[in-house]
Design a protein around this motif. Structure first.
Motif, PDB file in Angstrom:
ATOM      1  N   TYR A   1       0.816  -1.213   0.000  1.00 29.19           N
ATOM      2  CA  TYR A   1       0.000   0.000   0.000  1.00 29.19           C
ATOM      3  C   TYR A   1       0.851   1.264   0.000  1.00 29.19           C
ATOM      4  N   TYR A   2       2.106   1.165   0.401  1.00 30.94           N
ATOM      5  CA  TYR A   2       2.970   2.342   0.391  1.00 30.94           C
ATOM      6  C   TYR A   2       3.283   2.797  -1.033  1.00 30.94           C
ATOM      7  N   MET A   3       3.073   1.916  -2.009  1.00 32.79           N
ATOM      8  CA  MET A   3       3.221   2.322  -3.395  1.00 32.79           C
ATOM      9  C   MET A   3       2.260   3.466  -3.734  1.00 32.79           C
ATOM     10  N   CYS A   4       1.086   3.466  -3.115  1.00 33.04           N
ATOM     11  CA  CYS A   4       0.118   4.543  -3.353  1.00 33.04           C
ATOM     12  C   CYS A   4       0.664   5.883  -2.884  1.00 33.04           C
ATOM     13  N   PHE A   5       1.395   5.885  -1.767  1.00 31.87           N
ATOM     14  CA  PHE A   5       1.973   7.130  -1.268  1.00 31.87           C
ATOM     15  C   PHE A   5       3.054   7.639  -2.223  1.00 31.87           C
ATOM     16  N   VAL A   6       3.862   6.731  -2.746  1.00 34.31           N
ATOM     17  CA  VAL A   6       4.872   7.149  -3.719  1.00 34.31           C
ATOM     18  C   VAL A   6       4.189   7.740  -4.951  1.00 34.31           C
ATOM     19  N   GLY A   7       3.112   7.109  -5.400  1.00 31.84           N
ATOM     20  CA  GLY A   7       2.380   7.639  -6.543  1.00 31.84           C
ATOM     21  C   GLY A   7       1.813   9.024  -6.277  1.00 31.84           C
ATOM     22  N   GLY A   8       1.306   9.258  -5.059  1.00 33.52           N
ATOM     23  CA  GLY A   8       0.777  10.574  -4.727  1.00 33.52           C
ATOM     24  C   GLY A   8       1.845  11.648  -4.726  1.00 33.52           C
ATOM     25  N   ILE A   9       3.051  11.309  -4.244  1.00 35.08           N
ATOM     26  CA  ILE A   9       4.155  12.277  -4.281  1.00 35.08           C
ATOM     27  C   ILE A   9       4.544  12.588  -5.715  1.00 35.08           C
ATOM     28  N   LEU A  10       4.602  11.582  -6.563  1.00 33.87           N
ATOM     29  CA  LEU A  10       4.951  11.809  -7.969  1.00 33.87           C
ATOM     30  C   LEU A  10       3.914  12.700  -8.656  1.00 33.87           C
ATOM     31  N   ILE A  11       2.646  12.528  -8.311  1.00 29.04           N
ATOM     32  CA  ILE A  11       1.607  13.404  -8.876  1.00 29.04           C
ATOM     33  C   ILE A  11       1.843  14.844  -8.429  1.00 29.04           C
ATOM     34  N   TYR A  12       2.185  15.028  -7.160  1.00 26.49           N
ATOM     35  CA  TYR A  12       2.468  16.385  -6.687  1.00 26.49           C
ATOM     36  C   TYR A  12       3.669  16.977  -7.405  1.00 26.49           C
ATOM     37  N   GLU A  13       4.703  16.183  -7.626  1.00 31.31           N
ATOM     38  CA  GLU A  13       5.871  16.689  -8.355  1.00 31.31           C
ATOM     39  C   GLU A  13       5.490  17.078  -9.776  1.00 31.31           C
ATOM     40  N   TRP A  14       4.574  16.353 -10.374  1.00 28.25           N
ATOM     41  CA  TRP A  14       4.071  16.729 -11.704  1.00 28.25           C
ATOM     42  C   TRP A  14       3.361  18.078 -11.633  1.00 28.25           C
ATOM     43  N   MET A  15       2.576  18.288 -10.604  1.00 29.39           N
ATOM     44  CA  MET A  15       1.820  19.526 -10.476  1.00 29.39           C
ATOM     45  C   MET A  15       2.730  20.746 -10.364  1.00 29.39           C
ATOM     46  N   LYS A  16       3.981  20.558  -9.940  1.00 34.57           N
ATOM     47  CA  LYS A  16       4.904  21.681  -9.795  1.00 34.57           C
ATOM     48  C   LYS A  16       5.641  22.010 -11.086  1.00 34.57           C
ATOM     49  N   LEU A  17       5.463  21.206 -12.123  1.00 35.89           N
ATOM     50  CA  LEU A  17       6.138  21.480 -13.384  1.00 35.89           C
ATOM     51  C   LEU A  17       5.614  22.766 -14.001  1.00 35.89           C
ATOM     52  N   SER A  18       6.338  23.266 -14.956  1.00 31.10           N
ATOM     53  CA  SER A  18       5.945  24.517 -15.611  1.00 31.10           C
ATOM     54  C   SER A  18       4.629  24.317 -16.359  1.00 31.10           C
ATOM     55  N   PRO A  19       3.819  25.390 -16.486  1.00 32.84           N
ATOM     56  CA  PRO A  19       2.551  25.276 -17.223  1.00 32.84           C
ATOM     57  C   PRO A  19       2.727  24.758 -18.642  1.00 32.84           C
ATOM     58  N   ALA A  20       3.832  25.122 -19.288  1.00 34.51           N
ATOM     59  CA  ALA A  20       4.050  24.673 -20.665  1.00 34.51           C
ATOM     60  C   ALA A  20       4.154  23.156 -20.743  1.00 34.51           C
ATOM     61  N   ILE A  21       4.836  22.554 -19.777  1.00 36.44           N
ATOM     62  CA  ILE A  21       4.962  21.092 -19.777  1.00 36.44           C
ATOM     63  C   ILE A  21       3.622  20.446 -19.471  1.00 36.44           C
ATOM     64  N   LYS A  22       2.913  20.980 -18.496  1.00 34.07           N
ATOM     65  CA  LYS A  22       1.628  20.383 -18.129  1.00 34.07           C
ATOM     66  C   LYS A  22       0.598  20.528 -19.245  1.00 34.07           C
ATOM     67  N   LEU A  23       0.623  21.654 -19.914  1.00 31.58           N
ATOM     68  CA  LEU A  23      -0.330  21.865 -20.999  1.00 31.58           C
ATOM     69  C   LEU A  23      -0.035  21.003 -22.218  1.00 31.58           C
ATOM     70  N   SER A  24       1.156  20.409 -22.263  1.00 30.61           N
ATOM     71  CA  SER A  24       1.490  19.548 -23.395  1.00 30.61           C
ATOM     72  C   SER A  24       0.826  18.175 -23.298  1.00 30.61           C
ATOM     73  N   LEU A  25       0.233  17.870 -22.144  1.00 31.53           N
ATOM     74  CA  LEU A  25      -0.448  16.588 -21.983  1.00 31.53           C
ATOM     75  C   LEU A  25      -1.837  16.671 -22.601  1.00 31.53           C
ATOM     76  N   PRO A  26      -2.128  15.892 -23.633  1.00 30.26           N
ATOM     77  CA  PRO A  26      -3.457  15.959 -24.265  1.00 30.26           C
ATOM     78  C   PRO A  26      -4.553  15.482 -23.316  1.00 30.26           C
ATOM     79  N   ASN A  27      -5.726  16.044 -23.494  1.00 32.33           N
ATOM     80  CA  ASN A  27      -6.857  15.645 -22.661  1.00 32.33           C
ATOM     81  C   ASN A  27      -7.198  14.171 -22.807  1.00 32.33           C
ATOM     82  N   TRP A  28      -7.070  13.653 -24.031  1.00 38.01           N
ATOM     83  CA  TRP A  28      -7.481  12.273 -24.252  1.00 38.01           C
ATOM     84  C   TRP A  28      -6.623  11.299 -23.456  1.00 38.01           C
ATOM     85  N   VAL A  29      -5.369  11.662 -23.194  1.00 36.30           N
ATOM     86  CA  VAL A  29      -4.503  10.807 -22.379  1.00 36.30           C
ATOM     87  C   VAL A  29      -5.039  10.748 -20.948  1.00 36.30           C
TER      88      VAL A  29
END
Length: 423
Positions: free
Chosen positions: A211-239
């Motif tokens: 279950y600790y894998m879920c915590f690692v996944g949550g941290i990685l999501i937060y690290e994604w959220m801190k990326l620049s808007p340009a990188i985040k906006l490059s992710l297509p909605n369909w993905v």
């Protein structure tokens, strides 16, 4: 495209997702009692003609309590990571704050269970003789433990072992507390982001299938959220939509069905059910963070209210089923008709549980948050950074130069409140 450039100070949409997850846990334990064949696929145990046919289908996401718990873990890591980077000046203080935030509501609601148990108000074993399913007969099997055992379990044992005599839902607290401390330790010991990502990937490998894998996944999501808007906006909605569907599909993976070789999940049995749920929770939460329509849906007022009472609902629903609902099943049962008594029990216990959860959230859960904040700030004041290794790393003062003038400024930490829910 995804618009994540302007995140609010509080991630309100996660409150809505947390509320739905708590509701799924409640619905699951109700369904186990009154609709057991949607879990085991046995027509002989079906209360309704079509019920057993739903076993092993993707509709199982509606009664996937274990998957909902995995979502809790992912969201906890995400929110706590964000909290520690903004306000985590003292490692010991935030750990104590987290402990108090979880332990105080657990202590209060377990005392409520203790009173019910010692007074003979737990009717689940008698009700199970009528319902003939397995969940009710797995709770409150012996005489009520003593008062000191109640205190020991509520304040210590529940965070040490993944089980609880007073509340079956508290099996998650061991993982919740240890995972929270792990999140804080990561940001305290590995402040450099470029080093933190490889450490997280290593942890993901080591902690895979736990279950600790879920915590690692949550941290990685937060690290994604801190990326620049340009990188985040490059992710297509369909993905993101595909990840949402994929996560929900894995979350619906059933436990036990009479015919495991079914059309939906028969070829996915090389991992345990819990492991599929852990894997599915991470892309689902990521999709909820990146999809604007989904975030707007979770900010609807009813879902925000569910999020507000989610921890309280999680804590009280099991005892309410084993006491009030079981009492009504026993009281109104007449052979050979059991369905009417069970459905009457559901009709009564749902509003009663929400009412209890509302006041537990108001009188116990919210004061516990305030007490934990006060205790944390007090420890911060008396420590003054004296605890070795607990002072949060701070960046060096930023020097901006314009012409011949230098402007020195230090960015101060932003004070934010702890997550609204303990999960």
């Amino acid at each position: 495209m995804n618009d994540l450039s302007a995140e609010p100070e509080r991630l309100h949409y996660l409150d809505g997702l947390r509320g739905i997850a708590a509701l799924v846990v409640f619905a699951t334990h109700l369904s186990i009692v009154i609709f057991p064949s949607i879990f085991n696929g046995l027509p002989i145990m079906s209360r309704l003609d079509y019920e057993w046919k739903l076993a092993g289908t993707p509709l199982g996401i509606l009664w996937a309590a274990n998957f909902a718990v995995c979502i809790f873990f992912v969201m906890s890591a995400l929110v706590l990571s964000r909290f520690y980077e903004r306000e985590g000046d003292n490692f010991l203080a935030v750990c104590i704050r987290r402990y108090l935030r979880l332990a105080l509501p657990i202590l209060a609601t377990s005392f409520f269970v203790y009173l019910l148990w010692t007074s003979g108000a737990m009717f689940n074993l008698k009700a199970q003789q009528i319902t003939q399913e397995g969940w009710l007969k797995s709770q409150y099997l012996t005489a009520a433990p003593g008062f000191w055992q109640f205190l020991s379990e509520s304040l210590y044992q529940v965070f040490r072992v993944p089980t609880s005599e007073f509340n079956p839902a508290l099996w998650t607290m061991k993982y919740e507390m240890a995972g929270s401390v792990g999140v804080f330790a990561l940001y305290a010991l590995v402040p450099q982001r470029l080093l933190r990502i490889p450490v997280l990937l290593l942890c993901l490998t080591v902690l895979f299938k736990t279950y600790y894998m879920c915590f690692v996944g949550g941290i990685l999501i937060y690290e994604w959220m801190k990326l620049s808007p340009a990188i985040k906006l490059s992710l297509p909605n369909w993905v993101s939509w595909m990840l949402l569907v994929f996560g929900a599909y894995l979350g619906a993976f059933p436990y036990n069905v009479a015919t495991p070789e079914n059309i939906w999940f028969g070829r996915m049995l090389f991992l345990d059910v819990e492991e599929w749920h852990m894997i599915g929770a991470i892309p689902l939460v990521f999709a909820c963070v990146t999809l604007v329509p989904v975030k707007r849906f979770f900010t609807l007022a009813p879902l925000q209210y569910l999020g507000k009472i989610s921890f309280a609902l999680y804590l009280v629903h099991g005892p309410m089923i084993c006491s009030l609902m079981s009492f009504l099943i026993v009281s109104f049962y007449w052979p050979p008709h059991a369905r009417a008594a069970m459905f009457l029990g559901v009709i009564a216990v749902v509003p009663a549980t929400f009412l209890v959860a509302h006041y537990v959230a108001k009188w116990i859960d919210q004061p516990a948050v305030r007490i934990s904040v006060i205790a944390s700030r007090y420890l911060n004041r008396i420590s003054k950074g004296s605890f070795a290794g607990t002072e949060k790393w701070r960046p060096a003062p930023k020097v901006e130069q314009t012409g011949s003038r230098r402007n020195k400024s230090v960015k101060e930490p932003i004070a934010v409140e702890a997550p609204a829910s303990g999960l």
